[in-house]
Design a protein around this motif. Sequence first.
Motif, PDB file in Angstrom:
ATOM      1  N   SER A   1       0.850  -1.201   0.000  1.00 29.10           N
ATOM      2  CA  SER A   1       0.000   0.000   0.000  1.00 29.10           C
ATOM      3  C   SER A   1       0.873   1.233   0.000  1.00 29.10           C
ATOM      4  O   SER A   1       1.325   1.705   1.045  1.00 29.10           O
ATOM      5  CB  SER A   1      -0.920  -0.007   1.223  1.00 29.10           C
ATOM      6  OG  SER A   1      -0.179  -0.129   2.418  1.00 29.10           O
ATOM      7  N   PRO A   2       1.141   1.798  -1.160  1.00 24.07           N
ATOM      8  CA  PRO A   2       2.022   2.975  -1.259  1.00 24.07           C
ATOM      9  C   PRO A   2       1.307   4.260  -0.857  1.00 24.07           C
ATOM     10  O   PRO A   2       0.962   5.105  -1.705  1.00 24.07           O
ATOM     11  CB  PRO A   2       2.413   2.979  -2.725  1.00 24.07           C
ATOM     12  CG  PRO A   2       1.266   2.334  -3.428  1.00 24.07           C
ATOM     13  CD  PRO A   2       0.726   1.303  -2.493  1.00 24.07           C
TER      14      PRO A   2
ATOM     15  N   ASN B   1       4.995  -0.746   4.501  1.00 22.02           N
ATOM     16  CA  ASN B   1       4.590  -1.523   3.315  1.00 22.02           C
ATOM     17  C   ASN B   1       4.297  -0.612   2.138  1.00 22.02           C
ATOM     18  O   ASN B   1       3.317  -0.793   1.401  1.00 22.02           O
ATOM     19  CB  ASN B   1       3.362  -2.385   3.653  1.00 22.02           C
ATOM     20  CG  ASN B   1       3.230  -3.577   2.735  1.00 22.02           C
ATOM     21  OD1 ASN B   1       4.206  -4.040   2.151  1.00 22.02           O
ATOM     22  ND2 ASN B   1       2.006  -4.076   2.580  1.00 22.02           N
ATOM     23  N   ASP B   2       5.202   0.381   1.945  1.00 18.25           N
ATOM     24  CA  ASP B   2       4.952   1.394   0.935  1.00 18.25           C
ATOM     25  C   ASP B   2       5.430   0.998  -0.458  1.00 18.25           C
ATOM     26  O   ASP B   2       5.242   1.749  -1.406  1.00 18.25           O
ATOM     27  CB  ASP B   2       5.652   2.706   1.327  1.00 18.25           C
ATOM     28  CG  ASP B   2       4.812   3.502   2.337  1.00 18.25           C
ATOM     29  OD1 ASP B   2       3.592   3.276   2.391  1.00 18.25           O
ATOM     30  OD2 ASP B   2       5.389   4.326   3.075  1.00 18.25           O
ATOM     31  N   TRP B   3       6.134  -0.139  -0.569  1.00 17.58           N
ATOM     32  CA  TRP B   3       6.616  -0.554  -1.884  1.00 17.58           C
ATOM     33  C   TRP B   3       6.585  -2.065  -1.989  1.00 17.58           C
ATOM     34  O   TRP B   3       6.396  -2.772  -0.989  1.00 17.58           O
ATOM     35  CB  TRP B   3       8.011   0.013  -2.174  1.00 17.58           C
ATOM     36  CG  TRP B   3       9.080  -0.411  -1.188  1.00 17.58           C
ATOM     37  CD1 TRP B   3       9.238   0.034   0.067  1.00 17.58           C
ATOM     38  CD2 TRP B   3      10.106  -1.380  -1.421  1.00 17.58           C
ATOM     39  NE1 TRP B   3      10.292  -0.564   0.676  1.00 17.58           N
ATOM     40  CE2 TRP B   3      10.870  -1.448  -0.228  1.00 17.58           C
ATOM     41  CE3 TRP B   3      10.486  -2.160  -2.518  1.00 17.58           C
ATOM     42  CZ2 TRP B   3      11.961  -2.286  -0.103  1.00 17.58           C
ATOM     43  CZ3 TRP B   3      11.576  -2.983  -2.390  1.00 17.58           C
ATOM     44  CH2 TRP B   3      12.311  -3.051  -1.194  1.00 17.58           C
TER      45      TRP B   3
ATOM     46  N   GLY C   1       4.522   1.536  -6.813  1.00 24.77           N
ATOM     47  CA  GLY C   1       3.123   1.733  -7.209  1.00 24.77           C
ATOM     48  C   GLY C   1       2.944   2.700  -8.336  1.00 24.77           C
ATOM     49  O   GLY C   1       1.795   3.101  -8.635  1.00 24.77           O
ATOM     50  N   LYS C   2       4.005   3.096  -9.028  1.00 22.32           N
ATOM     51  CA  LYS C   2       3.933   4.042 -10.127  1.00 22.32           C
ATOM     52  C   LYS C   2       4.396   3.347 -11.407  1.00 22.32           C
ATOM     53  O   LYS C   2       5.167   2.389 -11.355  1.00 22.32           O
ATOM     54  CB  LYS C   2       4.797   5.268  -9.857  1.00 22.32           C
ATOM     55  CG  LYS C   2       4.364   6.063  -8.631  1.00 22.32           C
ATOM     56  CD  LYS C   2       5.291   7.236  -8.398  1.00 22.32           C
ATOM     57  CE  LYS C   2       4.902   8.018  -7.147  1.00 22.32           C
ATOM     58  NZ  LYS C   2       5.793   9.175  -6.888  1.00 22.32           N
TER      59      LYS C   2
ATOM     60  N   LEU D   1      -0.729   4.339  -9.342  1.00 20.10           N
ATOM     61  CA  LEU D   1      -1.673   3.591 -10.168  1.00 20.10           C
ATOM     62  C   LEU D   1      -2.952   3.300  -9.374  1.00 20.10           C
ATOM     63  O   LEU D   1      -2.944   3.332  -8.135  1.00 20.10           O
ATOM     64  CB  LEU D   1      -1.014   2.292 -10.631  1.00 20.10           C
ATOM     65  CG  LEU D   1       0.197   2.479 -11.559  1.00 20.10           C
ATOM     66  CD1 LEU D   1       0.943   1.165 -11.708  1.00 20.10           C
ATOM     67  CD2 LEU D   1      -0.259   2.997 -12.916  1.00 20.10           C
ATOM     68  N   PRO D   2      -4.004   2.988 -10.084  1.00 24.03           N
ATOM     69  CA  PRO D   2      -5.283   2.702  -9.395  1.00 24.03           C
ATOM     70  C   PRO D   2      -5.151   1.440  -8.553  1.00 24.03           C
ATOM     71  O   PRO D   2      -4.350   0.551  -8.810  1.00 24.03           O
ATOM     72  CB  PRO D   2      -6.263   2.504 -10.553  1.00 24.03           C
ATOM     73  CG  PRO D   2      -5.635   3.147 -11.730  1.00 24.03           C
ATOM     74  CD  PRO D   2      -4.170   3.036 -11.553  1.00 24.03           C
TER      75      PRO D   2
END
Length: 614
Positions: A529-530, A536-538, A574-575, A587-588
């Motif tokens: 979850s970024p 847990n950002d990546w 997340g990108k 991203l969605p």
Amino acid sequence: MRRQLFFILSILNLLTVPVFGQDITLYQQFNGHVNYTAIGNTLNQFENGLDRSFCEILPSSEAELSLSGTSHIIAAYLYWAGSGAGDLEVSINDLPVTAQEVYNVEYNDPSNGLLTYFSCFSDITNIVTSLGSTTYTLSNLDISETLTTISGYCNNRTNFAGWSIYVIYEEDTLPINQISLFQGLEIINAVVQEKTIIIDNINVIDDDGAKIGFLAWEGDSGLSFGETLQINGNLISNPPLNPDDNAFNGTNSFTNSNTFYNGDLDVYDIQDNISVGDTSVEIKLTTGEDIGGGVIRADLIILNNIITVLNSQSPDATITIDNSFTPCYSRIVDLDYTVFNLNSNEILPEDTPIAFYANDILIGQSTTQDEIPVDGSESGNISLTIPSDIPNDFTLTLVVDDIGDGSGIVIELNETNNNTQEHLQLTPLPEIIELDPILNCDIGFNTAIYDLTSQLDLIDFDDINTISFFESLDDLMSDINVILNPEFYHNITDPQTIFIKHENDDCSAIYQFNLITENCPPHIPQGFSPNNDTYNDWFNIQGLYDIFEAHELHIYNRYGTLIFVGDNSKRWEGKANRGLNYKNVLLPVGTYFYVLNLNDNNYKIMTGWVYLNR
């Protein structure tokens, strides 16, 4: 001696008359509060040149030794001599003595042929030390067969025998002297009328009380033709016993006797014949005189030894090995030593050189640090590396006052006592025992954390304090850089060899094993979850980054479109970094698909899905 040897000079020049002997050379030096005395006697009944009625020698003769009660005997030497090749076994006070050295000279008498003369030498310190001041009787000197079978000795009256004991003693009231004893056997006669002998290894610091002594054989009081004794070009004498034209005339200066038939035991004061700073003395003996008409008359003189007593003011460097330590499997010797300046009357200067030899090969050098006073000492320490071409079993030699080539820079009382030796044995490296390797998962850049003590299950030991871990064999041999925390060891290379030393009663046992870092399967999460909450950002694939450093990560959306390409330096946060939509923006939320190529032959390409949340 009545040898009427008449030679026509013109005929003499055509003759070849060989004369053999042993050069008189330094035998021993003594330093300290020392002096010497000598006793002895002839075995001739009369002077053989004046009395032609006898040929045989006496069965024995005696002499009295008298030393003060404060004298300490250091050495005693017996000399015996006579006509012929030699009798090598005699008795002194009925105790058997065997020759340790035998000297011979030859004289080719034109009328009587080749004649040989001998002198024998033996160290009898133990006998004289035991008997002390007493009457000494020499017996069992037998040359009867020589005199009977070879008539030339009696024909030319060179039938003789005699003996002498030299005693070197120590006494506290004496000045510090250097005694130098030279010995051999050299001859002069009507054919060889002159002999020059250079004696060195002496050091004249003060000429006060200087003296020189001689033991010679076959001199006659009745033959004084051209007979002289010179010291450094100066004619010396001791009248009336030893006139300057008849030095070798059957006398004994110690007893003031003129009945030491065909032998001379004389001593002379020479303080006016030497100079301070002299390191050698020239001794010249002559005999022979042209009495007219080309006729030569001469005495036959055989010189056996020379002894000098010189007052010295010099240091005397000696050295001892106090302790030597060689670590197991090492070629380094740690050495403790002491330099002394004993039995001297002058300081030993600072920077006196010290040389260290292994099997006579120079391996190290040092110097004294300070002046060493009389009766003083200085301790030192040095670490010596023994070259690989020196065997493990070798002799270590220390020499003080040695610049590394056997020569010194300090004038000493005694130049012969500067070294000491010790036999050493190096312990060779044992066979190293190989243990199984330890494999651990790579935690980054080919490193891992290892518990080295896990290998101790393979070693038989009783005390953990006898176990040490090292990163190199050199460190183990030198016992340096011990691994201090072996339970949590971070390897520094891959693979890496670790060494274990197990100390025992002898030298230690050595083990080795390898640390091997392996790439373990990565753990891929199913979501992240970024949202910048630092948790847990990546897309954190455990065991991937800095481990599979050549990996490639491809991310696809649900339509199969490639939206991200990553590697060891590019992590998916997340990108998208591919395509036009959503580039560099989050991203969605949704499911995405990955293709992970570890580029490792041990692993296949990994595929799966991951859920991106907010």
